[in-house]
Scaffold this motif. Structure first.
Motif, short mmCIF file in Angstrom:
data_model
loop_
_atom_site.label_atom_id
_atom_site.label_comp_id
_atom_site.label_asym_id
_atom_site.label_seq_id
_atom_site.Cartn_x
_atom_site.Cartn_y
_atom_site.Cartn_z
N ASN A 6 -2.64 4.40 0.36
CA ASN A 6 -1.43 4.09 0.60
C ASN A 6 -0.65 4.05 -0.71
OD1 ASN A 6 0.81 2.21 0.85
ND2 ASN A 6 -0.22 0.72 1.83
N LYS A 8 2.55 3.54 -1.11
CA LYS A 8 4.11 2.98 -1.00
C LYS A 8 4.46 2.18 -2.17
CE LYS A 8 3.11 -1.27 1.45
NZ LYS A 8 3.72 -2.26 2.57
N ARG A 27 -5.66 3.04 2.66
CA ARG A 27 -4.44 3.36 3.41
C ARG A 27 -4.12 1.95 4.38
NH1 ARG A 27 -8.80 5.99 5.99
NH2 ARG A 27 -9.42 5.00 7.97
N ASP A 28 -5.19 1.01 4.55
CA ASP A 28 -4.79 -0.07 5.38
C ASP A 28 -4.58 -1.36 4.51
OD1 ASP A 28 -4.91 1.33 7.88
OD2 ASP A 28 -7.11 1.17 7.62
#
Length: 229
Positions: A6, A8, A27-28
């Motif tokens: 991830n 972001k 990613r989660d």
């Protein structure tokens, strides 16, 4: 690795001065999740400490390799496998999806020469300054720190407020301290806490993952669960 991470938070993380390696962020991973805090990276093969320190993706690649290859990834499984076991069942983490849901970084921001090299107390103090800033960005509900070292680690967490003039946000801490409880002669520390505005992050100290074995896995797992309430 692109699909596993991830990214972001990367823009904000890159703004942290002296953060050596970008944290692994599954990613989660969601704000309010779990941050796992290891201790150090070590030299391997023909790499020098500077080689590893100059590679921002080192933490991410090491975790990616372990998450995909397990015991075939090298000796790091001796650290990461106990970590998985200790946090299994915490905040819905379960076997097979732990690394995709957690964030992970090392406290010490320089590479150790080998497994026999130990960080100095100054490395722990400096590391907590960096971790504080990462926590402000990732906003985990809990940080599980895999080191109960009182002399070098916990005493320097308790000094975090010394950095207030150097940090661009307001924060306070509730310090950690010893309790009478022991797990295999290892002190069970009182959890600490970081507060930033209205946000709180609980810091739970557990034994260095490479030393957690057998029934101690369940005992440390229970310590973490107790401190989520």
């Amino acid at each position: 690795m692109e699909d596993s991470i991830n990214k972001k938070f990367d823009s904000e993380l890159n703004s942290i001065r002296n953060l050596t390696w970008l944290p692994w962020i599954g990613r989660d991973y969601l704000t309010g999740g779990v941050l796992l805090l290891g201790e150090s990276h070590y030299c391997y093969e023909n790499y020098t400490p500077k080689d590893i320190e100059n590679y921002r993706q080192e933490t991410r690649e090491v975790i990616e390799e372990y998450a995909t290859r397990g015991k075939n990834a090298g000796n790091q499984w001796k650290t990461y496998e106990p970590m998985e076991a200790v946090v299994n069942g915490i905040m819905d983490l379960s076997e097979g999806k732990i690394w995709s849901h957690v964030s992970y970084m090392n406290l010490i921001q320089k590479c150790m020469d080998n497994n026999n090299t130990r960080p100095h107390w100054e490395d722990f103090l400096f590391g907590w300054k960096i971790v504080l800033q990462v926590i402000n960005i990732l906003r985990p509900a809990i940080c599980v720190c895999f080191s109960t070292d009182k002399k070098n680690n916990r005493v320097n967490f308790n000094r975090l407020e010394e950095f207030k003039s150097m940090i661009n946000f307001d924060y306070s801490i509730i310090p950690t301290e010893d309790t009478p409880q022991r797990i295999s002669r290892c002190i069970v520390a009182k959890p600490a806490e970081i507060t930033i505005d209205e946000y709180n992050c609980k810091i739970v100290f557990v034994q260095h993952a490479s030393r957690i074995k057998g029934k101690n896995i369940t005992e440390w797992n229970e310590i973490i669960k107790q401190n989520l309430n």
